[in-house]
Design an enzyme around this catalytic site. Sequence first.
Site, short mmCIF file in Angstrom:
data_model
loop_
_atom_site.label_atom_id
_atom_site.label_comp_id
_atom_site.label_asym_id
_atom_site.label_seq_id
_atom_site.Cartn_x
_atom_site.Cartn_y
_atom_site.Cartn_z
N CYS A 35 5.63 -3.99 -0.25
CA CYS A 35 5.86 -3.43 1.08
C CYS A 35 5.45 -4.37 2.20
O CYS A 35 5.71 -4.09 3.36
CB CYS A 35 5.11 -2.11 1.24
N CYS A 108 -0.28 1.55 -3.09
CA CYS A 108 -1.18 1.62 -1.92
C CYS A 108 -2.63 1.61 -2.40
O CYS A 108 -3.48 0.95 -1.81
CB CYS A 108 -0.90 2.87 -1.10
FE1 FES Z 1 2.40 -0.48 1.50
FE2 FES Z 1 1.27 1.88 1.15
S1 FES Z 1 3.36 1.48 1.59
S2 FES Z 1 0.36 -0.06 0.99
#
Ligand code: FES
Length: 153
Positions: A35, A108
């Site tokens: 992400c 995460c």
């Molecule tokens: Fe990237 Fe949670 S979406 S750490």
Amino acid sequence: MSEFESKVRDALANPQNQGEISDADAVGTVGSPECGDMMRMWLKFTEKDGKRVIDRASFQAFGCQTAIAVASMATQLLKGKTAEEARSLSAAELSGDLGALPPMKIHCGQLVEGALKNALDATPAAPVEAASNTLSGSLQRPSSGKIRIVPLD
Ligand code: FES
């Protein structure tokens, strides 16, 4: 809203241990290739009952709300733990009262776990340089020494 989302919201209402520890003994930084989020964690150790334990842990995040909520929980859980005890904690354990993370949010928790393990890998006895103490600061200069950007698997 799910129970998990409710717990995350509660944790975000009063996140604990945000920001650098200026006299930290170790710092770790990781980035998630999934992400693009980043997390830095600082650790300060103390002597207690003949053992070297974590006195304070803090974090700074460029990340999602779940990562911030997990980091808030984790930095509370780490107090009083030895480096070995801290290293043995899984991402799920670091999530504390948040409970199991949904499948889409597992990375995460792994971001927090990675920042912790990166900090534990750093030399605990040496103080970190003040000039490298902000996440944004390190993003603007090459990483060096105890500050490492480590992609998670
Ligand atoms: Fe990237 Fe949670 S979406 S750490």
